[in-house]
Scaffold this motif. Structure first.
Motif, mmCIF file in Angstrom:
data_model
loop_
_atom_site.group_PDB
_atom_site.id
_atom_site.type_symbol
_atom_site.label_atom_id
_atom_site.label_comp_id
_atom_site.label_asym_id
_atom_site.label_seq_id
_atom_site.Cartn_x
_atom_site.Cartn_y
_atom_site.Cartn_z
ATOM 1 N N TYR A 52 0.847 -1.193 0.000
ATOM 2 C CA TYR A 52 0.000 0.000 0.000
ATOM 3 C C TYR A 52 0.885 1.246 0.000
ATOM 4 O O TYR A 52 1.771 1.396 0.851
ATOM 5 C CB TYR A 52 -0.907 0.016 1.229
ATOM 6 N N GLN A 53 0.610 2.163 -0.929
ATOM 7 C CA GLN A 53 1.334 3.426 -1.018
ATOM 8 C C GLN A 53 0.381 4.543 -1.447
ATOM 9 O O GLN A 53 0.568 5.162 -2.493
ATOM 10 C CB GLN A 53 2.496 3.311 -2.022
ATOM 11 N N PRO A 54 -0.652 4.830 -0.644
ATOM 12 C CA PRO A 54 -1.640 5.834 -1.054
ATOM 13 C C PRO A 54 -1.015 7.229 -1.129
ATOM 14 O O PRO A 54 -0.188 7.588 -0.290
ATOM 15 C CB PRO A 54 -2.694 5.742 0.046
ATOM 16 N N ASN A 55 -1.461 7.996 -2.135
ATOM 17 C CA ASN A 55 -0.848 9.295 -2.385
ATOM 18 C C ASN A 55 -1.797 10.478 -2.270
ATOM 19 O O ASN A 55 -1.356 11.618 -2.424
ATOM 20 C CB ASN A 55 -0.227 9.303 -3.794
ATOM 21 N N SER A 56 -3.067 10.245 -2.020
ATOM 22 C CA SER A 56 -4.027 11.343 -1.858
ATOM 23 C C SER A 56 -4.788 11.131 -0.556
ATOM 24 O O SER A 56 -4.829 10.007 -0.022
ATOM 25 C CB SER A 56 -5.012 11.369 -3.033
ATOM 26 N N PRO A 57 -5.409 12.179 -0.028
ATOM 27 C CA PRO A 57 -6.248 11.969 1.166
ATOM 28 C C PRO A 57 -7.324 10.916 0.936
ATOM 29 O O PRO A 57 -7.638 10.136 1.840
ATOM 30 C CB PRO A 57 -6.836 13.365 1.422
ATOM 31 N N ALA B 237 -5.625 7.452 0.939
ATOM 32 C CA ALA B 237 -5.157 7.155 2.292
ATOM 33 C C ALA B 237 -6.317 6.742 3.195
ATOM 34 O O ALA B 237 -6.194 5.815 4.013
ATOM 35 C CB ALA B 237 -4.438 8.372 2.878
ATOM 36 N N SER B 238 -7.463 7.411 3.034
ATOM 37 C CA SER B 238 -8.621 7.053 3.856
ATOM 38 C C SER B 238 -9.155 5.669 3.485
ATOM 39 O O SER B 238 -9.580 4.894 4.359
ATOM 40 C CB SER B 238 -9.721 8.107 3.717
ATOM 41 N N LYS B 239 -9.113 5.314 2.200
ATOM 42 C CA LYS B 239 -9.552 3.979 1.791
ATOM 43 C C LYS B 239 -8.549 2.922 2.246
ATOM 44 O O LYS B 239 -8.936 1.805 2.638
ATOM 45 C CB LYS B 239 -9.750 3.926 0.280
#
Length: 355
Positions: free
Chosen positions: A152-157, A160-162
């Motif tokens: 996992y490497q989320p890049n937006s709010p 990141a929330s998901k």
């Protein structure tokens, strides 16, 4: 009986409609009816006793617990979410509240409900969490598509929330034994898509002769999945997916944003010609959004191998059906284009191109 959260949104309403078209098992539909939730999507179910609609918030623990006790669902399909990346950049708090806190509240209520079930019902129960490929971050041009084992490497709010909600679901399975399945899908498109996302926005703006805003150079790549194919996959995973497992659902259709908009323009030139000239004249490049992921791509081999699912639509057939749907439903488009919607588009994209 199943309980669906977010069942008046884009994917949620398509899921509810497809579910009741395929089987008679009733649905309790919990949706807060925020800007993207629209009961007009479900007008064909008016008077259908199999569809019980409840306006409410997944963060309302008392309401969620009451619905579980009253309707005793055999499964929960959790689709309620704030989903638009641009909105998350402007107001991340709403995304943390719905996507993180809402998932936590739902998990806790479902855990108590599930633990109180009899042994047979407890064994059969499922909690299906619907998520996104954006939790995996961005791919380079030559990188292999995302598998279920990608870090996992989320890049937006939003992403990141998901990602946080995915981790909560995983933890409630491993810590408490809650029987969960998770699906991570690529970009959906199709009927009832709120016109702030790329495809419906391009269709609606082109029909109105308005600019077609394309971020940056337009070469960001996404994998596109027709929403009804996604719904078919969700039903299969709920029915036969292995407990505790994650399944990636994609359309095997990598396209740049610019390709998408140009395809829509060509279809509209064919289906609804504009006397002012080809629709491509409306394409307008706008400043890129912060942290814009360059490429997403889904490897859907696992769901195909284990459950036998593949998308029925190619991108070419799916996008033609989608454009035709918007042409056939101008009243729906007019209904969702409220003053708040127009204000959002003006705030996000500004005044670009010809008036």
């Amino acid at each position: 009986m199943i309980l669906v959260t977010g069942g008046a949104g884009f994917i949620g309403s398509n899921f509810v409609l497809d579910w009741l078209a395929c089987r008679d098992e009733p649905v309790v539909n919990l949706d807060l009816l925020t800007y993207a939730g629209n009961l007009g999507n479900l007008v064909s179910l008016r008077g259908d006793s199999r569809h019980v609609f409840v306006q409410g918030d997944v963060c309302d623990a008392a309401l969620v617990r009451r619905l579980l006790v009253e309707y005793r669902p055999r499964a929960v399909v959790h689709l309620a979410a704030e989903t638009h990346v641009d909105r998350s950049i402007q107001d991340a708090a709403a995304f943390v509240r719905t996507n993180v806190t809402g998932t936590y509240v739902l998990l806790e209520a479902v855990r108590d409900y599930w633990q109180a079930l009899g042994a047979t019902e407890r064994e059969a129960f499922r909690f299906h969490h619907v998520s996104t490929d954006e939790v995996y971050g961005s791919l380079g041009p030559e990188d292999a598509p995302f598998t279920e084992h990608h870090p996992y490497q989320p890049n937006s709010p939003y992403s990141a929330s998901k990602a946080a909600s995915d981790h909560l679901v995983r933890a409630w399975h491993h810590t408490y034994g809650l029987p969960v399945v998770t699906t991570n899908c690529s970009n959906n498109y199709g009927p009832y898509h709120f016109p702030e996302k790329l495809i419906p926005l391009a269709i609606v703006n082109a029909l109105a002769g308005k600019p077609l805003p394309v971020y940056g150079d337009g070469l960001n790549v996404r994998d596109w999945l027709y929403v009804k194919d996604h719904c078919a996959a969700l039903r299969l995973v709920l029915e036969r997916g292995r407990v505790g497992q994650t399944y990636n659902i994609g359309g095997w259709n990598e396209k740049t944003n610019l390709e998408i908009v140009r395809t829509i323009c060509r279809l509209l030139d064919e289906l609804r010609p504009d006397a002012a000239g080809p629709h491509e004249r409306l394409i307008t490049f706008v400043a890129d959004r912060p942290g814009h992921d360059r490429r997403y791509a889904i490897d859907a081999s696992k769901v195909e191998r284990e459950l036998g699912w593949r998308p029925a639509e190619t991108f070419e057939t799916g996008i033609r059906k989608t454009v035709q749907w918007y042409l056939d439903h101008p009243e729906w488009v007019a209904q969702v284009q409220s003053g708040a919607y127009r204000q959002w588009i003006a705030t996000q994209y500004g005044r670009v191109g010809p008036a």
